[in-house]
Design a protein around this motif. Structure first.
Motif, PDB file in Angstrom:
ATOM      1  N   GLY A   1       0.769  -1.241  -0.152  1.00 42.33           N
ATOM      2  CA  GLY A   1      -0.144   0.013  -0.050  1.00 42.33           C
ATOM      3  C   GLY A   1       1.059   1.335  -0.056  1.00 42.33           C
ATOM      4  O   GLY A   1       0.119   2.234  -0.281  1.00 42.33           O
ATOM      5  N   ILE A   2       2.065   1.096   0.247  1.00 47.74           N
ATOM      6  CA  ILE A   2       2.827   2.324   0.378  1.00 47.74           C
ATOM      7  C   ILE A   2       3.921   2.478  -0.868  1.00 47.74           C
ATOM      8  O   ILE A   2       4.703   1.626  -1.009  1.00 47.74           O
ATOM      9  CB  ILE A   2       3.859   2.506   1.646  1.00 47.74           C
ATOM     10  N   PRO A   3       3.851   3.444  -1.792  1.00 48.15           N
ATOM     11  CA  PRO A   3       4.521   3.240  -2.811  1.00 48.15           C
ATOM     12  C   PRO A   3       5.972   3.434  -2.481  1.00 48.15           C
ATOM     13  O   PRO A   3       6.436   3.986  -1.727  1.00 48.15           O
ATOM     14  CB  PRO A   3       4.161   4.561  -3.896  1.00 48.15           C
ATOM     15  N   ALA A   4       6.825   2.529  -3.196  1.00 46.58           N
ATOM     16  CA  ALA A   4       8.234   2.706  -3.176  1.00 46.58           C
ATOM     17  C   ALA A   4       8.637   4.288  -3.549  1.00 46.58           C
ATOM     18  O   ALA A   4       8.156   4.725  -4.500  1.00 46.58           O
ATOM     19  CB  ALA A   4       8.973   1.606  -3.800  1.00 46.58           C
ATOM     20  N   GLN A   5       9.743   4.638  -3.075  1.00 47.31           N
ATOM     21  CA  GLN A   5      10.344   6.034  -3.257  1.00 47.31           C
ATOM     22  C   GLN A   5      11.560   5.954  -3.272  1.00 47.31           C
ATOM     23  O   GLN A   5      12.306   4.921  -2.822  1.00 47.31           O
ATOM     24  CB  GLN A   5       9.913   6.912  -2.145  1.00 47.31           C
TER      25      GLN A   5
ATOM     26  N   GLN B   1      10.874  -3.616  -3.989  1.00 44.40           N
ATOM     27  CA  GLN B   1      11.448  -2.589  -4.443  1.00 44.40           C
ATOM     28  C   GLN B   1      12.147  -1.691  -3.236  1.00 44.40           C
ATOM     29  O   GLN B   1      12.281  -0.597  -3.204  1.00 44.40           O
ATOM     30  CB  GLN B   1      10.360  -1.370  -5.112  1.00 44.40           C
ATOM     31  N   ILE B   2      12.726  -2.577  -2.436  1.00 47.17           N
ATOM     32  CA  ILE B   2      13.703  -1.773  -1.357  1.00 47.17           C
ATOM     33  C   ILE B   2      15.096  -1.660  -1.933  1.00 47.17           C
ATOM     34  O   ILE B   2      15.614  -2.273  -2.670  1.00 47.17           O
ATOM     35  CB  ILE B   2      13.726  -2.811  -0.204  1.00 47.17           C
TER      36      ILE B   2
ATOM     37  N   THR C   1      -1.664  -0.665  10.112  1.00 46.88           N
ATOM     38  CA  THR C   1      -1.647  -0.510   8.795  1.00 46.88           C
ATOM     39  C   THR C   1      -2.436   1.020   8.745  1.00 46.88           C
ATOM     40  O   THR C   1      -2.465   1.643   7.650  1.00 46.88           O
ATOM     41  CB  THR C   1      -2.470  -1.507   8.016  1.00 46.88           C
ATOM     42  N   ASP C   2      -3.181   1.313   9.813  1.00 44.72           N
ATOM     43  CA  ASP C   2      -3.388   2.889   9.815  1.00 44.72           C
ATOM     44  C   ASP C   2      -2.540   3.961   9.804  1.00 44.72           C
ATOM     45  O   ASP C   2      -2.678   4.951   9.494  1.00 44.72           O
ATOM     46  CB  ASP C   2      -4.340   2.946  11.055  1.00 44.72           C
ATOM     47  N   LEU C   3      -1.211   3.653  10.213  1.00 48.47           N
ATOM     48  CA  LEU C   3      -0.215   4.361  10.598  1.00 48.47           C
ATOM     49  C   LEU C   3       0.223   5.440   9.168  1.00 48.47           C
ATOM     50  O   LEU C   3       0.600   6.519   9.337  1.00 48.47           O
ATOM     51  CB  LEU C   3       1.217   3.872  11.090  1.00 48.47           C
ATOM     52  N   TYR C   4       0.208   4.560   8.099  1.00 45.38           N
ATOM     53  CA  TYR C   4       0.480   5.202   6.713  1.00 45.38           C
ATOM     54  C   TYR C   4      -0.421   6.412   6.722  1.00 45.38           C
ATOM     55  O   TYR C   4       0.059   7.611   6.152  1.00 45.38           O
ATOM     56  CB  TYR C   4       0.531   4.006   5.740  1.00 45.38           C
TER      57      TYR C   4
END
Length: 392
Positions: free
Chosen positions: A133-137, A287-288, A383-386
């Motif tokens: 759910g968190i895009p790799a940056q 994608q780490i 999972t709410d922390l994002y």
């Protein structure tokens, strides 16, 4: 009301257990001494050859220390709760010794599981959900050297000293460690490390504001085990340190992905994956970034397989549940302890055996922290922390 002087046998055994754990020094003895060279070799191999990690030789004789542990007259402690606490701590130190003896063998992972516990399918699923759910940056943020970070750490400690003049300054840049850590109240910084500039402040709240502060609070208590940690304290301590990052607005998407990737890496290791498979999975599937995937992978395979890194996300999850149930944050700051110890800690506080925390962490007073703490108490999941980071 019980007084400290009535706890004579307890305090003597407590002090001796603390001294023994300092000599065993599990954290330092599981830290590779050649990580920088191993990374350079890994790069030269085009990321195709698993590293050889070297650990420092033990500076104690395991059998002699084990004998010393079991010679302690814990049977003389009449208070049932304190008796159980001392027995559990003694047995934890004995497991640490065995784990250190088992370094670089297939037996080590079982000792690690005994010390830190396993992972549930629910925790792994939460980690995978965060990674999906968190895009790799990218990593375009500038970095700072170990020396710059050390100066920032000394400045942070000086802020504490302005309020608490006796707060000590212990910051060391060392060439024999591979990761940032607090060991018995001392902040140890790897000489070859670089830190993202935007991570400096959150890391200071994590390391100084939580690990050093709870050490110093524990040092003001009659039970010296509150400096080295009551049995199984690591999960709660690391969860609290991560939430300190959140409360100060520093738990960014990259950091959440790292915490989640650590759980996935532990799951892969327990499933039989080796270093190269773990590294490749983190890099290619999730994608780490390569250097981050390397750090996560070596932390998981060190000494034969460590599950310790799963405690960060697991600790956050358990603390979120506890905050929603109204747990006292002040009690968690008395020293290094686990959520399971709160009834005992509260009883000792009520009886005047323990004192209220000496130092109040600065992260409680950062602008926005009270509002974020209210959010936690209202009920959030890992999972709410994002979403919380985005909204903050």
């Amino acid at each position: 009301m019980a007084s400290v002087t009535e706890l004579g046998p307890t305090l003597d055994i407590d002090a001796r257990l603390t001294d023994i754990e300092r000599r065993v020094d599990l954290l330092l003895n599981l830290t590779p001494v050649n990580a920088a060279e191993a990374w350079a070799d890994f790069e030269r191999s085009d990321f195709g050859t698993a590293p050889t990690l070297r650990l420092r030789p033990l500076e104690f004789e395991p059998d002699l220390v084990r004998r010393e542990l079991y010679d302690l007259p814990i049977e003389d402690v009449a208070d049932p709760a304190l008796h159980k606490l001392l027995v559990t701590k003694r047995d934890e130190i004995a497991r640490q010794i065995t784990a250190l003896e088992d370094r670089d063998t297939t037996k080590f992972v079982y000792g690690s599981l005994q010390l830190y516990g396993g992972i549930t399918p629910q925790l792994t699923a939460a980690a995978e959900k965060l990674l999906a759910g968190i895009p790799a940056q990218g990593t375009s943020v500038p970095g700072v050297t170990a020396g710059v970070f050390a100066e920032a750490a000394r400045a942070e400690i000086q802020r504490y000293q302005a309020v608490y003049p006796e707060f000590p300054m212990h910051v060391d840049v060392r060439d024999d460690i591979s990761e940032l850590m607090v060991s018995f109240g001392r902040l140890l910084i790897p000489e070859n490390a670089t830190f993202r500039a935007d991570r400096v402040e959150p890391l200071l709240h994590h390391e100084v504001g939580t690990h050093v502060v709870t050490y110093q609070n524990g040092a003001r208590q009659p039970l010296t085990m509150l400096t080295i940690g009551l049995p199984g304290y690591d999960e709660t301590q690391e969860g609290l340190a991560v939430l300190a990052e959140y409360l100060t607005g520093g738990l960014d998407p990259r950091r959440l992905r790292v915490l989640a990737a650590r759980v996935v890496a532990v799951d892969l290791m327990l499933g039989g994956a080796g270093f190269l498979d773990i590294f490749a999975t983190l890099r290619d599937k999730y994608q780490i970034p390569r250097k981050t995937a390397w750090i996560i992978a070596i932390r998981v395979v060190v000494a034969g397989g460590s599950v310790k890194d799963a405690i960060y996300l697991r600790g956050v999850a358990r603390l979120l549940e506890a905050f929603a149930e109204g747990v006292s944050l002040d009690a968690l700051l008395v020293g290094k302890l686990a959520l399971d110890h709160l009834p005992l800690i509260q009883d000792l506080l009520d009886r005047g055996v323990l004192h209220a925390p000496w130092v109040r962490p600065r992260w409680l007073d950062v602008p926005g922290a009270p509002e974020r703490l209210d959010r936690l108490r209202a009920g959030l999941s890992v999972t709410d922390l994002y979403e919380g980071v985005v909204a903050a």
